[in-house]
Design a protein around this motif. Structure first.
Motif, short mmCIF file in Angstrom:
data_model
loop_
_atom_site.label_atom_id
_atom_site.label_comp_id
_atom_site.label_asym_id
_atom_site.label_seq_id
_atom_site.Cartn_x
_atom_site.Cartn_y
_atom_site.Cartn_z
N LEU A 230 -8.94 -2.10 3.80
CA LEU A 230 -7.73 -1.28 3.88
C LEU A 230 -7.92 -0.01 4.71
O LEU A 230 -6.96 0.60 5.16
CB LEU A 230 -7.27 -0.91 2.46
CG LEU A 230 -5.89 -0.26 2.32
CD1 LEU A 230 -4.78 -1.21 2.78
CD2 LEU A 230 -5.65 0.16 0.86
N GLU A 231 -9.18 0.38 4.92
CA GLU A 231 -9.48 1.67 5.56
C GLU A 231 -8.77 1.86 6.89
O GLU A 231 -8.14 2.89 7.14
CB GLU A 231 -11.00 1.81 5.75
CG GLU A 231 -11.76 1.97 4.45
CD GLU A 231 -13.26 2.11 4.70
OE1 GLU A 231 -13.67 2.29 5.86
OE2 GLU A 231 -14.03 2.04 3.73
N SER B 268 0.82 -1.22 0.00
CA SER B 268 0.00 0.00 0.00
C SER B 268 0.85 1.26 0.00
O SER B 268 0.34 2.36 -0.27
CB SER B 268 -0.92 0.01 1.23
OG SER B 268 -0.16 -0.08 2.43
N LYS B 269 2.15 1.13 0.29
CA LYS B 269 3.02 2.30 0.34
C LYS B 269 4.07 2.33 -0.76
O LYS B 269 4.91 3.23 -0.80
CB LYS B 269 3.71 2.38 1.72
CG LYS B 269 2.74 2.70 2.85
CD LYS B 269 3.46 3.02 4.15
CE LYS B 269 2.45 3.45 5.21
NZ LYS B 269 3.12 3.80 6.49
N LEU C 130 -6.73 -0.97 -3.25
CA LEU C 130 -6.73 0.39 -2.70
C LEU C 130 -8.14 0.86 -2.35
O LEU C 130 -8.31 1.72 -1.49
CB LEU C 130 -6.08 1.36 -3.69
CG LEU C 130 -4.57 1.20 -3.88
CD1 LEU C 130 -4.08 2.07 -5.03
CD2 LEU C 130 -3.82 1.55 -2.59
N GLU D 168 -4.90 2.31 6.59
CA GLU D 168 -4.51 3.62 6.10
C GLU D 168 -4.65 4.67 7.20
O GLU D 168 -3.80 5.56 7.35
CB GLU D 168 -5.35 4.00 4.88
CG GLU D 168 -5.01 3.19 3.64
CD GLU D 168 -5.69 3.73 2.41
OE1 GLU D 168 -6.87 4.11 2.49
OE2 GLU D 168 -5.03 3.79 1.35
N LYS D 169 -5.73 4.57 7.96
CA LYS D 169 -5.97 5.51 9.05
C LYS D 169 -4.88 5.41 10.11
O LYS D 169 -4.46 6.42 10.68
CB LYS D 169 -7.34 5.22 9.67
CG LYS D 169 -7.77 6.21 10.75
CD LYS D 169 -9.16 5.87 11.24
CE LYS D 169 -9.61 6.81 12.34
NZ LYS D 169 -10.97 6.47 12.84
N GLU E 109 1.37 -0.26 6.81
CA GLU E 109 1.59 -0.75 5.44
C GLU E 109 0.98 -2.14 5.29
O GLU E 109 1.06 -2.97 6.19
CB GLU E 109 3.09 -0.79 5.15
CG GLU E 109 3.45 -1.12 3.72
CD GLU E 109 4.93 -0.98 3.43
OE1 GLU E 109 5.32 -1.04 2.26
OE2 GLU E 109 5.71 -0.81 4.42
#
Length: 301
Positions: free
Chosen positions: A84-85, A43-44, A79, A88-89, A93
């Motif tokens: 994934l929420e 994700s990064k 994404l 990310e918050k 990763e």
């Protein structure tokens, strides 16, 4: 891999990645050594940029004791995944895996560098971000006509009642329904479920061998709802006034959860319900237009 990582990833890994993954699933003696040769998007990282598990661990904060991964058909869908929420918050990763064999590798590997490999679809994941954003509870949402209105949020007792009603409405399809704080823009998810990618692969094999298209019936699912989401609050309000519509809506939300998890065997089963929802929206819009037209006629008269 370490002496010339770019050449390794572009040439060797592209050609032999499948065999490395097969080795991890079959040769347990060399599993640890082979796992150091694996590379994934995360994700990064940028699209197409691969990272090893060692590189992922090097970017982890000291308090992070687990390695998180998410299985999805593509980076774009990963994404956009509701799973994934929370990560990310929390700034965590997540490794993206795009195929059944990658999912199988993670399940077989179990640990890397002393850290457990954990699916993002698992329940009870503690990311240390519990209710740290009170603005979401007191925020505003679009009223549909350009106006703003206060966001409706279910109280603890309302959320408990809603979960009981949802479980009763969905019957044997749901084993448990509970509240979660891990969601932001999504109304609900299913957790602790079997891998969607592995299920599709196993179901195809079972169907081919048995000739039964109903092979491997989906087991009851555990649902987690977001009590702050407008859809959940809205359906809760409809339970008394429009129970039939509320039932259709909650059934659609459940199927949406299955789609997000890759567990819906045939999306065509949703079509009659989606048509009913569209019809309800059109009729509601026509009624509003008709009321407006009558008001204009009265003013002209």
């Amino acid at each position: 891999a370490k002496k010339n990582p770019s050449k390794y990833k572009e040439e060797f890994y592209r050609e032999y990645a499948f065999f490395l993954k097969e080795g991890i699933c079959q040769d347990f003696e060399f599993q640890e050594q082979l796992s150091k040769l694996l590379y994934f998007e995360t994700s990064k990282t940028m699209a197409g940029e691969l990272s090893s598990l060692e590189e992922y661990v090097s970017r982890c904060t000291p308090e992070q004791k687990e390695i998180y991964y998410l299985c999805a058909p593509s980076r774009e869908l990963a994404l956009e995944s509701p799973y994934l929420e929370a990560f990310e918050k929390a700034g965590r990763e997540v490794i993206f895996v795009y195929s059944a064999i990658d999912d199988f590798v993670m399940a077989n590997l179990e640990k890397f560098g002393g850290r457990a490999l954990v699916s993002a679809e698992k329940g009870d994941i503690d990311l240390g971000s519990k209710d740290d954003d009170e603005d979401e509870e007191e925020g505003e949402i679009d009223g549909g006509d350009g106006s703003k209105k206060k966001r409706a949020v279910l109280s603890e007792s309302q959320a408990t009642e809603f979960c009981a009603w949802m479980k009763q409405t969905l019957g044997e399809r749901v084993s448990r329904c509970r509240v979660t704080n891990r969601l932001g823009s999504s109304p609900a998810i299913v957790t602790d479920n079997e891998s969607g990618a592995l299920r599709r692969m196993m179901r195809m094999v079972e169907t081919t061998e048995s000739g039964n298209p109903d092979a491997m019936k989906l087991p009851p699912q555990q649902v987690e709802i977001n009590p702050k989401h407008p859809l959940i609050a809205g359906i809760n309000s409809m339970r008394e006034n429009e129970p039939a519509l509320a039932k259709v809506c909650v059934e659609q939300i459940f199927d949406n959860c299955l789609v997000a998890a890759g567990l819906l065997d045939d999306s065509r089963t949703m079509l009659p319900r989606l048509n009913d929802l569209l019809l309800s929206l059109v009729m509601n819009a026509e009624n509003k237009t008709g009321d407006g037209g009558n008001d204009n006629d009265e003013k002209k008269a």
